[in-house]
Design a protein around this motif. Sequence first.
Motif, PDB file in Angstrom:
ATOM      1  N   UNK A 168     -61.179  17.235  31.398  1.00 44.45           N
ATOM      2  CA  UNK A 168     -61.810  18.442  31.939  1.00 44.45           C
ATOM      3  C   UNK A 168     -63.269  18.205  32.340  1.00 44.45           C
ATOM      4  N   UNK A 169     -63.864  17.108  31.849  1.00 44.03           N
ATOM      5  CA  UNK A 169     -65.238  16.772  32.225  1.00 44.03           C
ATOM      6  C   UNK A 169     -65.289  15.691  33.307  1.00 44.03           C
ATOM      7  N   UNK A 170     -64.140  15.401  33.910  1.00 43.48           N
ATOM      8  CA  UNK A 170     -64.099  14.383  34.963  1.00 43.48           C
ATOM      9  C   UNK A 170     -65.066  14.722  36.088  1.00 43.48           C
ATOM     10  N   UNK A 171     -65.827  13.722  36.500  1.00 42.95           N
ATOM     11  CA  UNK A 171     -66.707  13.871  37.665  1.00 42.95           C
ATOM     12  C   UNK A 171     -66.718  12.541  38.420  1.00 42.95           C
ATOM     13  N   UNK A 172     -66.386  12.600  39.689  1.00 49.55           N
ATOM     14  CA  UNK A 172     -66.318  11.392  40.506  1.00 49.55           C
ATOM     15  C   UNK A 172     -67.363  11.438  41.607  1.00 49.55           C
ATOM     16  N   UNK A 173     -68.042  10.324  41.793  1.00 51.16           N
ATOM     17  CA  UNK A 173     -68.989  10.171  42.895  1.00 51.16           C
ATOM     18  C   UNK A 173     -68.324   9.308  43.963  1.00 51.16           C
ATOM     19  N   UNK A 174     -67.955   9.940  45.073  1.00 53.76           N
ATOM     20  CA  UNK A 174     -67.212   9.255  46.135  1.00 53.76           C
ATOM     21  C   UNK A 174     -68.113   9.088  47.356  1.00 53.76           C
TER      22      UNK A 174
END
Length: 262
Positions: A168-174
């Motif tokens: 639920x805390x996933x954060x991706x920098x794409x």
Amino acid sequence: MSKTSKKKEPVILVTNDDGINAPGIRALVEAVKGLGKVVVVAPDKPQSGMGHAITIGQLLRLQKSNAFEGVEAYSCSGTPVDCVKIAVDKILHRKPDICVSGINHGANHSINVIYSGTMSAALEASIESIPSIGFSLLDLSIDADFSAAGKYASIIVQKLLSSKTLDKHLCLNVNIPAVEEKLIKGIKICRQAYAKYEEEFDERKDPHGKKYYWLTGEFVNFDKGKDTDVWALKNNYVSVVPVQFDLTNYKLKQQLETKWKF
């Protein structure tokens, strides 16, 4: 015979830091609007480089927007982080299933993640237990071609939505290289490169003879690894870096606990 319940479509919050009228956010809306119920809350003006700033001591305004046909949208007078906060509290009245930010005009690889309003909006969502992704195209021009960026944004959002065991805390920098789609080799999961701007302030004078300063600088990559976002982008891959808001240096913490006695 029991009725089969219809699967609820996910709610996708879209925001950015370039402002609600930027071409990049239009490309992102187009990329995800077939994947769920899309709601846009974005700054009413450019907010690049705002980092994780929030508005304190000043009023915030929300304005209904018709910027995206068939999509519920609002402009906000505050920062990208304000947009995420106010969207949850005053517009959605719930947490969205995911938050996507961008597509930013310009790179947010390496150290840029610290300064980026695009990524700060995504990290704010992550803090609030909303899985999030920030998207950036390595092209600063207003007439940049977002077709390849939109395609890969859709692919990555679909992958996130279909994940069964989602943090639920996933954060991706794409980040997406600014090349023709046919030249992009694929997607690489990367680490953040150790690179930064070697900056200086150019001293100038205004028409009244008073000094002012203009920030300039050159991006320098000190990291020779082939598993970094900078390497991937240089070699025409889309880079995906998992990031987090916990800034604790656990290795140093362990060393200090061992060596420092109080």
